[in-house]
Scaffold this active site. Structure first.
Site, short mmCIF file in Angstrom:
data_model
loop_
_atom_site.label_atom_id
_atom_site.label_comp_id
_atom_site.label_asym_id
_atom_site.label_seq_id
_atom_site.Cartn_x
_atom_site.Cartn_y
_atom_site.Cartn_z
N GLN A 78 0.84 -1.20 0.00
CA GLN A 78 0.00 0.00 0.00
C GLN A 78 0.88 1.25 0.00
OE1 GLN A 78 -3.62 -0.26 0.45
NE2 GLN A 78 -3.52 1.85 -0.22
N PHE A 79 1.36 1.64 -1.18
CA PHE A 79 2.27 2.79 -1.26
C PHE A 79 1.62 4.08 -0.80
CE2 PHE A 79 0.16 3.19 -5.33
CZ PHE A 79 0.13 4.56 -5.56
N THR A 80 0.28 4.15 -0.83
CA THR A 80 -0.41 5.39 -0.45
C THR A 80 -0.30 5.68 1.05
OG1 THR A 80 -2.54 4.28 -0.23
CG2 THR A 80 -2.02 5.25 -2.39
#
Length: 149
Positions: A78-80
């Site tokens: 989950q890069f966000t």
């Protein structure tokens, strides 16, 4: 590294209309990776995730860990989680590690978690467009950052 840990009664991830990973009782873990993360971040977070006492005992008190309950884990990249929203209305993801750095760390995280729990870890697919469904139990949702030890 940054994680969002959710205690669930079930969770699944669908990619291109096919279920890629699913679990029953256990934890849904969203994992964000930034530059500078290393194996020591993985080790610390894996120990924290597997040892965190957020499952109820017979008296209804949160005294058991996912390891104690033999629960499952669904791990999603989950890069966000490293979104920067200080300026304007469009988040910047410059703090998120690029795939050449993040993918090996994500895979090492899966391996470490699997070894610690002595079971396979359900996962999403790095960089894919994923649909995540969950039934949050409690709800219990906890955020942990390996740089805030």
């Amino acid at each position: 590294m940054r994680v969002v840990i959710q205690r669930v009664t079930s969770a699944s991830v669908t990619i291109e209309d096919k279920i890629h990973g699913e679990i029953g009782d256990g934890l849904l873990v969203l994992l964000g990776i930034t530059d500078g993360d290393a194996q020591e971040d993985i080790d610390w977070l894996v120990n924290k995730i597997t040892g965190m006492r957020i499952f109820s005992d017979a008296d209804g008190k949160m005294n058991h860990s996912v390891k104690d309950t033999d629960g499952d884990v669904l791990l999603i990249s989950q890069f966000t989680l490293f979104a920067n929203v200080k300026k304007g209305n469009r988040p910047s993801y410059i703090e998120a590690a690029r795939p050449d750095v993040a993918i090996p760390l994500y895979e090492a995280f899966i391996d470490s978690l699997s070894r610690k729990l002595n079971k396979n870890i359900a996962t999403g697919k790095f960089g894919a467009d994923m649909k995540v469904q969950l039934i949050n139990d409690g709800p219990v949702t906890i955020t942990v950052d390996s740089k805030s030890r």
